[in-house]
Design a protein around this motif. Structure first.
Motif, PDB file in Angstrom:
ATOM      1  N   TYR A 149       0.720  -1.148  -0.079  1.00  0.00           N
ATOM      2  CA  TYR A 149       0.067   0.035  -0.045  1.00  0.00           C
ATOM      3  C   TYR A 149       0.969   1.456   0.106  1.00  0.00           C
ATOM      4  O   TYR A 149       2.033   1.242   0.333  1.00  0.00           O
ATOM      5  CB  TYR A 149      -0.847  -0.019   1.218  1.00  0.00           C
ATOM      6  CG  TYR A 149      -1.812  -1.339   1.303  1.00  0.00           C
ATOM      7  CD1 TYR A 149      -2.090  -2.015   0.252  1.00  0.00           C
ATOM      8  CD2 TYR A 149      -2.556  -1.299   2.453  1.00  0.00           C
ATOM      9  CE1 TYR A 149      -3.118  -2.992   0.344  1.00  0.00           C
ATOM     10  CE2 TYR A 149      -3.405  -2.434   2.633  1.00  0.00           C
ATOM     11  CZ  TYR A 149      -3.438  -3.229   1.572  1.00  0.00           C
ATOM     12  OH  TYR A 149      -4.627  -4.307   1.554  1.00  0.00           O
ATOM     13  N   GLU A 150       0.284   2.177  -0.368  1.00  0.00           N
ATOM     14  CA  GLU A 150       1.134   3.672  -0.449  1.00  0.00           C
ATOM     15  C   GLU A 150       1.486   3.988   1.130  1.00  0.00           C
ATOM     16  O   GLU A 150       0.782   3.699   2.176  1.00  0.00           O
ATOM     17  CB  GLU A 150       0.097   4.738  -0.568  1.00  0.00           C
ATOM     18  CG  GLU A 150       0.551   6.332  -0.731  1.00  0.00           C
ATOM     19  CD  GLU A 150      -0.309   7.136  -1.126  1.00  0.00           C
ATOM     20  OE1 GLU A 150      -0.101   8.061  -2.060  1.00  0.00           O
ATOM     21  OE2 GLU A 150      -1.566   7.165  -0.410  1.00  0.00           O
ATOM     22  N   TYR A 151       2.638   4.453   1.067  1.00  0.00           N
ATOM     23  CA  TYR A 151       3.516   4.740   2.217  1.00  0.00           C
ATOM     24  C   TYR A 151       4.251   3.546   2.988  1.00  0.00           C
ATOM     25  O   TYR A 151       4.869   3.596   4.047  1.00  0.00           O
ATOM     26  CB  TYR A 151       2.931   5.517   3.231  1.00  0.00           C
ATOM     27  CG  TYR A 151       2.338   6.761   2.834  1.00  0.00           C
ATOM     28  CD1 TYR A 151       3.079   7.756   2.279  1.00  0.00           C
ATOM     29  CD2 TYR A 151       0.873   7.201   2.964  1.00  0.00           C
ATOM     30  CE1 TYR A 151       2.796   8.911   1.853  1.00  0.00           C
ATOM     31  CE2 TYR A 151       0.346   8.415   2.510  1.00  0.00           C
ATOM     32  CZ  TYR A 151       1.249   9.231   1.870  1.00  0.00           C
ATOM     33  OH  TYR A 151       0.807  10.457   1.474  1.00  0.00           O
ATOM     34  N   TYR A 152       3.792   2.049   2.560  1.00  0.00           N
ATOM     35  CA  TYR A 152       4.466   1.098   3.178  1.00  0.00           C
ATOM     36  C   TYR A 152       6.087   1.035   3.027  1.00  0.00           C
ATOM     37  O   TYR A 152       6.561   1.357   2.052  1.00  0.00           O
ATOM     38  CB  TYR A 152       4.178  -0.189   2.699  1.00  0.00           C
ATOM     39  CG  TYR A 152       4.536  -1.469   3.153  1.00  0.00           C
ATOM     40  CD1 TYR A 152       3.901  -2.100   4.219  1.00  0.00           C
ATOM     41  CD2 TYR A 152       5.499  -2.373   2.669  1.00  0.00           C
ATOM     42  CE1 TYR A 152       4.332  -3.012   4.981  1.00  0.00           C
ATOM     43  CE2 TYR A 152       6.045  -3.339   3.247  1.00  0.00           C
ATOM     44  CZ  TYR A 152       5.541  -3.969   4.267  1.00  0.00           C
ATOM     45  OH  TYR A 152       5.836  -4.942   4.968  1.00  0.00           O
ATOM     46  N   ALA A 153       6.672   0.717   4.355  1.00  0.00           N
ATOM     47  CA  ALA A 153       8.041   0.863   4.351  1.00  0.00           C
ATOM     48  C   ALA A 153       8.654  -0.380   3.958  1.00  0.00           C
ATOM     49  O   ALA A 153       9.242  -1.225   4.648  1.00  0.00           O
ATOM     50  CB  ALA A 153       8.469   1.183   6.068  1.00  0.00           C
ATOM     51  N   ALA A 154       8.631  -0.425   2.612  1.00  0.00           N
ATOM     52  CA  ALA A 154       9.224  -1.845   1.997  1.00  0.00           C
ATOM     53  C   ALA A 154      10.704  -1.905   2.127  1.00  0.00           C
ATOM     54  O   ALA A 154      11.393  -3.123   1.919  1.00  0.00           O
ATOM     55  CB  ALA A 154       8.859  -1.795   0.312  1.00  0.00           C
ATOM     56  N   SER A 155      11.500  -0.765   2.630  1.00  0.00           N
ATOM     57  CA  SER A 155      12.934  -0.861   2.802  1.00  0.00           C
ATOM     58  C   SER A 155      13.607  -1.420   3.899  1.00  0.00           C
ATOM     59  O   SER A 155      14.662  -2.089   4.161  1.00  0.00           O
ATOM     60  CB  SER A 155      13.749   0.589   2.498  1.00  0.00           C
ATOM     61  OG  SER A 155      13.213   1.378   3.869  1.00  0.00           O
TER      62      SER A 155
END
Length: 535
Positions: free
Chosen positions: A349-355
């Motif tokens: 989703y938007e803003y998900y901290a995938a890093s």
């Protein structure tokens, strides 16, 4: 295809068995909140994309019969009372909202042609597109304000009420027929998601009776409705987003999954909502029906109560993060129909901290943390219930995983009727899930000191301050950095152990085309029957 009128489908008709199990939306706390800062453009979507099930040239005609679990004789077409999946599917066919959630749960324009904030983010000007209700009257700013004020009625139990809380509805006003100025109680950078809130449908000014002949602005018009049995709608040829391909759309009630599958296999329906993974595996690729998987529709996890022992010690919470074998949980509890989680809500989703690095099982580190916390030979109770698919299975699997770290978990199975209410305040560890909502809404509803559904009891004033900082930040890149900072802290020491994200599974007849496959349940393109056609 058979033309079955509503009066020809009695409640005990063997073609459409009426089930006893209620199909409640998988949304703890409601799919509401606030979402994405943008100036919105056109919301029109094409009939078929590379994410839609089936291809070929769309054709007009026919009636599609869709089976959902229903709510019995108490069902209503009042869109502000929508609670079940069936309710929402009917509501979005007849009505529309100012905005709705896209595949990444960012706000996408619908009846709103655009929106623009002032410099302080506490006043938003929303411009309406040219759209009309089914009686030919235009959708106006007065209709919008009436709808929102109806939802906010303090004596009514409308689900979107909490979502509209940021709006000062007394101060908000119509600037002209197609422009609304919303005055907010505080800066709200994610205000467009208020417009997309679950249940925030626009109805004609003064409308109160929705079950006899409801008038909306959606892609389908009302024909007939028998609560707990069937609803029949027909195409609205002058809908602002283009006329649907179907001539008619019929919703039928089939509460048991087996009834929906049998009706689909027997040709009595063309769309079956909410199938389980075992059914999907049994029929996928066999050439009888199509199986459609809506990825990432439901977050699956456990809540650790951070305000009480043993989970008031962040070392114990980290140890439990490290105990979880997420793949084993997805494979065992979800029958593989999902993907692993990383202790953060909203994957994709938007803003998900995938890093953030994917957390892996590390029993040695978990044991060391428990020893540091003085919690060796820890014993805890895990509350669960058959209220949701996979809950009891996940609890048993996690119990066995914890034993390898020297933790004794006693699984306590509670009532389906009172489970959600009970776990918000009692116990220390519990099964949990949530449907799709913006990450900001998850934070505002569940992770602030005054959040009403704060199951993990995460209450930190500095975390609240970060949320307010994000809401007061107009630049989207800068705001995303604040959200990532918040998620990093939750990943390190929060109370949500999020081990997976479950697919939502549908079944369709082979001739049904245009069903979107990358649309989480609760988003715009889920149950989007105006873009479906019969080949």
């Amino acid at each position: 295809m058979n033309d079955i009128s509503v009066n020809e489908v009695p409640v005990n008709d063997s073609r459409f068995p009426v089930l006893r199990r209620r199909g409640f939306l998988a949304v703890a706390g409601g799919a509401a909140g606030l979402g994405a800062l943008a100036l919105a453009g056109c919301a029109g979507s094409g009939p078929a994309t590379d994410t839609a099930k089936g291809g070929g040239k769309p054709r007009r005609g026919g009636r599609l019969r869709a089976a959902f679990a229903g709510g019995g004789a108490s069902e209503t077409l009042d869109p502000h009372l929508a609670n079940l999946f069936a309710d929402v599917a009917r509501a979005k066919a007849l009505f529309d909202k100012l905005a709705d959630y896209g595949p990444d749960l960012s706000a996408q324009p619908r009846l709103a042609a655009g929106w623009e904030p002032n410099a302080g983010l506490d006043r938003w000007k929303v411009t309406l597109r040219e759209a009309a209700f089914h009686d030919g009257k235009p959708v106006t700013a007065k209709d919008v304000l009436y709808s929102y004020r109806r939802i906010a009625d303090p004596v009514k139990a409308f689900r979107a009420k909490a979502s509209l809380e940021p709006i000062d509805l007394k101060a908000s006003r119509a600037l002209d027929d197609r422009t609304v100025e919303f005055v907010l109680k505080r800066p709200t950078a994610e205000f467009p998601n208020v417009l997309a809130a679950f249940g925030a449908y626009i109805v004609p000014e003064g409308e109160q009776d929705f079950d006899n002949k409801p008038v909306g602005s959606g892609p389908f018009r009302f024909v007939s409705f028998a609560p707990g049995k069937s609803a029949v709608f027909k195409r609205s040829d002058d809908h602002w987003d283009g006329a649907p391909y179907l001539d008619e759309l019929e919703f039928v009630v089939a509460n048991e999954e087996s009834a929906r599958v049998n009706a689909l296999l027997g040709g009595q329906i063309e769309y079956a909502h909410e199938l389980n993974p075992t059914t999907a595996r049994a029929h996928e690729g066999k050439g009888q029906i199509e199986i459609v998987r809506l990825l990432g529709s439901s977050m699956q996890g456990f809540v650790m109560k951070t305000d009480r022992p043993p989970f008031d010690d962040k070392r114990v919470r980290e140890a439990f993060f490290l105990i979880a074998d997420r793949k084993e949980l997805v494979d065992g509890a979800l029958s593989g129909a999902g993907e692993i989680g990383n202790d953060l809500f909203g994957k994709g989703y938007e803003y998900y901290a995938a890093s953030l690095p994917q957390r892996e099982q590390d029993l040695d580190r978990a044991k060391a943390l428990l020893k540091q916390a003085g919690a060796e030979n820890l014993a805890v109770t895990l509350d669960t219930s058959p209220v949701a698919a996979g809950f009891t299975e996940a609890a048993t699997i996690f119990r066995d995983q914890a034993a390898k770290a020297g933790v004794t978990i006693t699984v306590k199975t509670g009532s389906k009727d009172s489970y959600w209410k009970d776990i918000l305040d009692s116990g220390t560890l519990a099964s949990y899930r949530s449907g799709a909502m913006p990450i900001e809404a998850h934070i505002s509803q569940r992770l602030l000191t005054d959040s009403t559904t704060n199951a993990t009891k995460w209450q930190h004033k500095d975390f609240d301050a970060l949320y307010q900082q994000a809401q007061s930040t107009k630049d989207k890149t800068a705001r995303a950095a604040v959200y990532e900072r918040m998620q990093r802290r939750l990943h390190a020491e929060g109370g949500f152990l999020i081990w997976g994200f479950a697919d939502w599974i549908l079944g369709t007849a082979l001739g049904v085309k245009g069903v979107e496959t990358k649309a989480p349940a609760n988003s715009l393109d889920w149950a989007r029957f105006d873009k479906v056609w019969l080949a």
